[in-house]
Design a protein around this motif. Sequence first.
Motif, PDB file in Angstrom:
ATOM      1  N   ILE A 439      -8.239   8.720  -5.808  1.00 44.43           N
ATOM      2  CA  ILE A 439      -7.304   9.850  -5.799  1.00 44.43           C
ATOM      3  C   ILE A 439      -6.741   9.959  -7.210  1.00 44.43           C
ATOM      4  O   ILE A 439      -6.167   8.998  -7.735  1.00 44.43           O
ATOM      5  CB  ILE A 439      -6.160   9.635  -4.796  1.00 44.43           C
ATOM      6  N   MET A 515       1.033  16.896  -3.201  1.00 45.79           N
ATOM      7  CA  MET A 515       0.892  15.565  -2.593  1.00 45.79           C
ATOM      8  C   MET A 515       1.658  15.493  -1.283  1.00 45.79           C
ATOM      9  O   MET A 515       1.148  14.965  -0.281  1.00 45.79           O
ATOM     10  CB  MET A 515       1.407  14.490  -3.557  1.00 45.79           C
ATOM     11  N   LEU A 522      -3.397  12.020   2.485  1.00 44.74           N
ATOM     12  CA  LEU A 522      -3.248  11.123   1.334  1.00 44.74           C
ATOM     13  C   LEU A 522      -2.996   9.693   1.797  1.00 44.74           C
ATOM     14  O   LEU A 522      -3.623   8.738   1.297  1.00 44.74           O
ATOM     15  CB  LEU A 522      -2.097  11.617   0.448  1.00 44.74           C
ATOM     16  N   LEU A 526      -5.303   6.168   1.414  1.00 44.16           N
ATOM     17  CA  LEU A 526      -4.772   4.908   0.879  1.00 44.16           C
ATOM     18  C   LEU A 526      -4.982   3.772   1.871  1.00 44.16           C
ATOM     19  O   LEU A 526      -5.351   2.654   1.486  1.00 44.16           O
ATOM     20  CB  LEU A 526      -3.279   5.058   0.553  1.00 44.16           C
ATOM     21  N   SER A 531      -8.027   4.121  -4.266  1.00 44.58           N
ATOM     22  CA  SER A 531      -7.225   3.815  -5.451  1.00 44.58           C
ATOM     23  C   SER A 531      -6.517   5.087  -5.901  1.00 44.58           C
ATOM     24  O   SER A 531      -7.061   6.195  -5.764  1.00 44.58           O
ATOM     25  CB  SER A 531      -8.111   3.290  -6.582  1.00 44.58           C
ATOM     26  N   PHE A 532      -5.326   4.930  -6.470  1.00 37.63           N
ATOM     27  CA  PHE A 532      -4.486   6.065  -6.859  1.00 37.63           C
ATOM     28  C   PHE A 532      -4.255   6.013  -8.364  1.00 37.63           C
ATOM     29  O   PHE A 532      -3.797   4.992  -8.905  1.00 37.63           O
ATOM     30  CB  PHE A 532      -3.157   5.986  -6.104  1.00 37.63           C
ATOM     31  N   LEU A 549       4.823   9.701  -4.077  1.00 34.58           N
ATOM     32  CA  LEU A 549       3.952   8.694  -3.463  1.00 34.58           C
ATOM     33  C   LEU A 549       4.746   7.813  -2.509  1.00 34.58           C
ATOM     34  O   LEU A 549       4.307   7.552  -1.369  1.00 34.58           O
ATOM     35  CB  LEU A 549       3.288   7.840  -4.556  1.00 34.58           C
ATOM     36  N   TYR A 577      -3.290   1.120  -7.981  1.00 34.03           N
ATOM     37  CA  TYR A 577      -2.347   2.118  -8.497  1.00 34.03           C
ATOM     38  C   TYR A 577      -2.290   1.913 -10.005  1.00 34.03           C
ATOM     39  O   TYR A 577      -1.705   0.956 -10.490  1.00 34.03           O
ATOM     40  CB  TYR A 577      -0.975   1.942  -7.854  1.00 34.03           C
TER      41      TYR A 577
END
Length: 582
Positions: A439, A515, A522, A526, A531-532, A549, A577
């Motif tokens: 992401i 978001m 979203l 996760l 992975s963000f 987030l 992250y």
Amino acid sequence: MSQPNQFVPFIPDNAPFSTEQRAWLNGFLAGMFSQQPAGGAAAAAAPAVKATVLYGSQTGNAEALASQTAKQLKSAGVDATAVDMEAFEKAQIVEEENLILLTSTYGDGEPPDNAADLHAFLMDESAPKLDKTAFAVFGLGDTSYPEFCKCAKDFDSRLEALGARRLLDRVDADVDFEEPFESWVQKLGSTLADSAAVAVEPEAVEVDDASAYGKKNPFPARIVENLNLNGEESAKETRHVAISLEGSGLSYEAGDALAVLPLNKTDLIEALISKLELDPATEVTGADGSKKPLVEALRSDYEITNVTAKLAASVLEINGSDTLKALVEDKAAFDDYCWGRDLLDLVTDYPVKFETGEAFVSILKKLASRLYSISSSPDAHPGEVHVTVGRVSYEKEGRTRYGVCSDYLACTPEGDEVKVFTHTNKNFRPPADLSGDAIMVGPGTGIAPFRAFLEDRIAKEATGRNWLFFGDQKCDCDFLYRETLESWFKDGKLHRLDTAFSRDQAEKIYVQDRMREQGAELFAWLQAGASFFVCGDASRMAKDVDTALHDVIAEHGDMSAEDAAAFVKTLKSEKRYQRDVY
């Protein structure tokens, strides 16, 4: 053949002795030192002094220096280990014998992402006493920013307040950190080696080979493409600059940065020299120590577009202005004055007379390279590197101002050369597992590394899904790389594409709003292991995205704020992250 014990003197091969004489002398020395009750071999058998070298690193410099520090301390007989601050077991800090910290600072004086938890832990009023620990701190920063090396200063003062004993005075290094680091690490090695009763052997800092292209020797690269990505109606100018690396030996990975050494704008140089009533042809010492005309030195060697406290103090020392003195002493007022101003403003507002051109350049800071997130994959563009650069220009007090490097790149035509080198950033990489989902949140020029990520994952035939959040002002003229992104989306290579154009409707919409709108999906990504990634402005966008987030995780994970923060902390510890913020 094994090397002689490093704690026992030995006769080197190039000494003026025969093979037999050298063997006899080495045997004699080995026997003599093995019988000493203290020092020599006995000292080598003593328990080694231990040191933990912690690093807080946003772009990789502090990490590289921490590795070098540990290596050099080991050569001094110290049992040293380099550790990521994020991986450090904070509860064990009271057991640390020697704690060595190297850290950068980013944003508004904030710690790097991987240093945030340790910083918060130590700053908390419940932090433990550290009266059994000795420490030393090395800070990396840029004097162009008001909060120069603030994170290092925070660690340094807090460790002392908690009772730790200072091994060395803190060093705050500017962008050219090699020399101060080399001096600091050798002093550190000597200090710790004294307590270990061994001799330290100086070791040079690992910098670029003089024959190779790198920071000390940038590569003169040819621009092969320089395009404006914005439409005619846009308020912005964003350049796609493709640069040839053929013949350089330079390499990079998706997530790395390109350093560009700019040239200052000619009209600013001429106006500055005229204001100071100096001769443009007078010879001065350049940043590399060579002699050159003043106009040439101001073009390629020295910073003239930023006003810093150090620069203002140098001017004050010469002109003695009470008004400038009051301004320098009021930090808030001075920071406000500096915003958007350059050296020409300073010497216009506070006139100063330099006796010579040499006296003038002696107060200036060396012109530093600028880092840009690379927007290409080497697999997709062999022999090339691409950057996505927003040209900075604005009006202030009747004069147009420009970002020194963004303007330089925007105005350099195809076929001309620019000096560059690549900068590794191990802390910002697409998922190593090609089946992992990614992401990516990158508004404006923050799209740069994600174009590289997507090219890299497509070239490697990654099976993981890709989701991009992109935003800017207007869809019609500010949708950077639109054709490419929509083509990837159509072909199923980009699985989700959510956009936010703030000025296409009455109410402004940003990526963090998208978001929240897509929060359930979203969070599901996760939970499934995605992975963000975030790239862009640290002071506003990155903070807003981080808040969003946390909110998404709390709402759709049915968690408390504390549990959501713990979830995010786990993402960071698992390297799921990652942020490339500036």
